[in-house]
Design an enzyme around this catalytic site. Structure first.
Site, mmCIF file in Angstrom:
data_model
loop_
_atom_site.group_PDB
_atom_site.id
_atom_site.type_symbol
_atom_site.label_atom_id
_atom_site.label_comp_id
_atom_site.label_asym_id
_atom_site.label_seq_id
_atom_site.Cartn_x
_atom_site.Cartn_y
_atom_site.Cartn_z
ATOM 1 N N VAL A 1 0.821 -1.209 0.000
ATOM 2 C CA VAL A 1 0.000 0.000 0.000
ATOM 3 C C VAL A 1 0.855 1.260 0.000
ATOM 4 C CG1 VAL A 1 -0.160 0.146 2.524
ATOM 5 C CG2 VAL A 1 -2.028 1.055 1.128
ATOM 6 N N LYS A 2 2.101 1.143 0.429
ATOM 7 C CA LYS A 2 2.963 2.314 0.536
ATOM 8 C C LYS A 2 3.391 2.880 -0.820
ATOM 9 C CE LYS A 2 3.152 2.596 5.034
ATOM 10 N NZ LYS A 2 2.651 3.765 5.759
ATOM 11 N N ASP A 3 3.164 2.135 -1.909
ATOM 12 C CA ASP A 3 3.427 2.691 -3.231
ATOM 13 C C ASP A 3 2.623 3.971 -3.444
ATOM 14 O OD1 ASP A 3 4.896 0.399 -3.629
ATOM 15 O OD2 ASP A 3 3.470 -0.527 -5.016
#
Length: 477
Positions: A46-48
């Protein structure tokens, strides 16, 4: 069925992740549970989304110029996202990574061209060696450097207001009633939850999934074994600081999940649903299942799975690692009454029989006096105890990370007898090295091997926390 999308850049493939129903783990529940599969984003987490948002905002605001350097403190995933985005846009990337992060993430960062600096997190926030202070020092010393600062950067939650939240609303046709996510920097739950509340007129309930001892959900801040979420406080930290990316009213409620439940749920996701996800996904799913059990068929639960289990093959998805830290005793997990529990054999195996007969754990605070330690050890079998970092209360037990040495009754008695130590003297100089630690599910032979020839006993761990000491005689043939 529509054809897969065609992208001009890898950056265009960030986000747009599917929802997958957890039909097996959610069997028997009236409310359906759908997983937002963030591990299918291009960088595996999700950190993308936050990484792309922060870099674009920094460029727009003139904080990051061509040829500049991106610096970040990370448990791995944000650094990987920044490495993908940053290298693709021509920047140098330096990722300072917590030394307890899964080593797979170090290798992934290097594979994407990031420079990796390891730093400790098991030190007070004020310590110059702390991860956050290391990155600030790197920025000061590096011309053209920009600190992404995911914990305080508002472009982090903004990414989820613009992408994750709208995706979930559209994918569920506005039917989502409950959103469950872990809290690390707080950006995901703040942004996604905030959007879902706004478009639903406040009808969506947002639930934070938190490690049991994490401060966010009301724990004591002691160490836990789930990476990337929760809030740990070193006992010597003077002033605790919460991320500005996290809005404290973002979650309507918290589900506090013990480490064992988190880790075994992550393993069940792989074995029963075919979803290889990380330990924080286990925390989130365990919380979502708890929530769903209280709901009806008119409800719909969406749980966010932050990252892939491929980054944790040496940890949660390794039987050897799980046994080493006392999370496995018989080789697996079973489902009992809808909850995940460790399967306990009818006949205790491993070190469990010896542990059960060893008596209660006795510890000594590392900042105690010699006299206090001697009184504590009086009558303790084997005359040895682990020395631990002082903490006013340990409702969840002593984490292995808090053990800093060992105290021997024999050494104390000799020092008091020859006058080399006074009863009111600090214990520090008489502390020995920490006892070797073994998991409760390991064998007696493995405990003997860990004991070697120079230790007076072994520390036995259950769920990563000290459960007892087995002195050398207890492990004799």
């Amino acid at each position: 069925m529509s054809a897969p999308a065609v992208h001009e850049s890898v950056l265009d493939a960030i986000g747009g992740t599917p929802l997958i129903r957890l039909a097996r783990l959610g069997a028997g529940l009236a409310a359906p549970v759908y997983a937002k599969a963030e591990f299918l984003s291009i960088g595996g987490s999700v950190k993308d989304r936050a990484a792309l948002s922060m870099v674009l905002a920094a460029e727009r605001d003139g904080l990051l110029a061509p040829g500049g350097t991106i610096v970040e403190a990370t448990s791995g995933n944000t650094g990987i996202g920044l490495a993908i985005v940053g290298r693709r846009r021509g920047y140098r990337v330096i990722a300072a990574v917590a030394d307890r992060t899964a080593p797979e993430k170090w290798d992934i960062l290097r594979a994407y061209g990031a420079e990796v600096v390891l730093a400790p997190t098991a030190v007070p926030l004020e310590d110059p060696a702390h991860l956050f202070n290391v990155v600030r020092r790197i920025v000061e010393e590096t011309p053209g450097a920009w600190l992404a600062d995911q914990y305080d950067n508002q472009a982090n939650p903004d990414a989820h207001v613009r992408t994750t939240g709208p995706e979930i609303w559209e994918q569920t046709g506005g039917r989502v009633t409950h959103f469950v996510a872990g809290v690390g920097t707080g950006g995901t739950i703040t942004g996604t939850g905030g959007h879902l509340k706004a478009v639903s007129g406040g009808a969506v309930t947002v639930v934070g999934a938190d490690p049991e001892s994490s401060v966010y959900g009301g724990g004591d801040g002691s160490p836990y074994y789930v990476e990337s979420i929760g809030h740990f406080i070193h006992p010597d930290t003077v002033e605790d600081r919460w991320p500005l990316a996290y809005r404290r009213d973002a979650a309507d409620a918290f589900e506090r999940i013990p480490d064992r439940e988190s880790l075994l749920t992550a393993r069940r996701l792989a074995r029963e649903e075919g979803i290889l996800a990380g330990p924080s996904s286990g925390t989130a799913v365990a919380a979502a299942l708890r929530v769903a059990r209280r709901l009806g068929p008119e409800d719909l639960v969406v749980v966010l799975l932050p990252d892939s289990g491929r980054s944790y093959l040496s940890k949660v998805h390794s039987d050897a690692w799980m046994r080493q830290w006392g999370f496995l005793e018989d080789g697996g997990a079973v489902e009992t009454g809808g909850a995940v529990e460790n399967a306990v054999p009818a006949e205790p195996t491993g070190l469990r029989p010896l542990l059960d007969s060893a008596g209660p754990l006795v510890t000594v605070d590392a900042d105690a006096t010699v006299g206090e330690a001697a009184r504590t050890l009086h009558g303790v079998p084997g005359g040895v105890a682990p020395a631990v970092l002082a903490r006013t209360a340990r409702p969840y037990g002593v984490s292995a990370a808090e053990v800093v040495g060992a105290v021997s009754r024999e050494v104390l008695a000799a020092a008091l007898a020859d006058g080399s130590a006074k009863p009111d003297a600090p214990l520090g100089a008489l502390l020995g090295p920490a006892l070797p630690a073994v998991g409760v599910g390991q064998s007696v032979a493995e405990a003997r091997a860990a004991l070697g020839s120079g230790h007076p006993g072994v520390l036995v761990l259950v769920d990563g926390r000290a459960a007892g000491v087995l002195p050398r005689p207890a492990l004799a043939d």
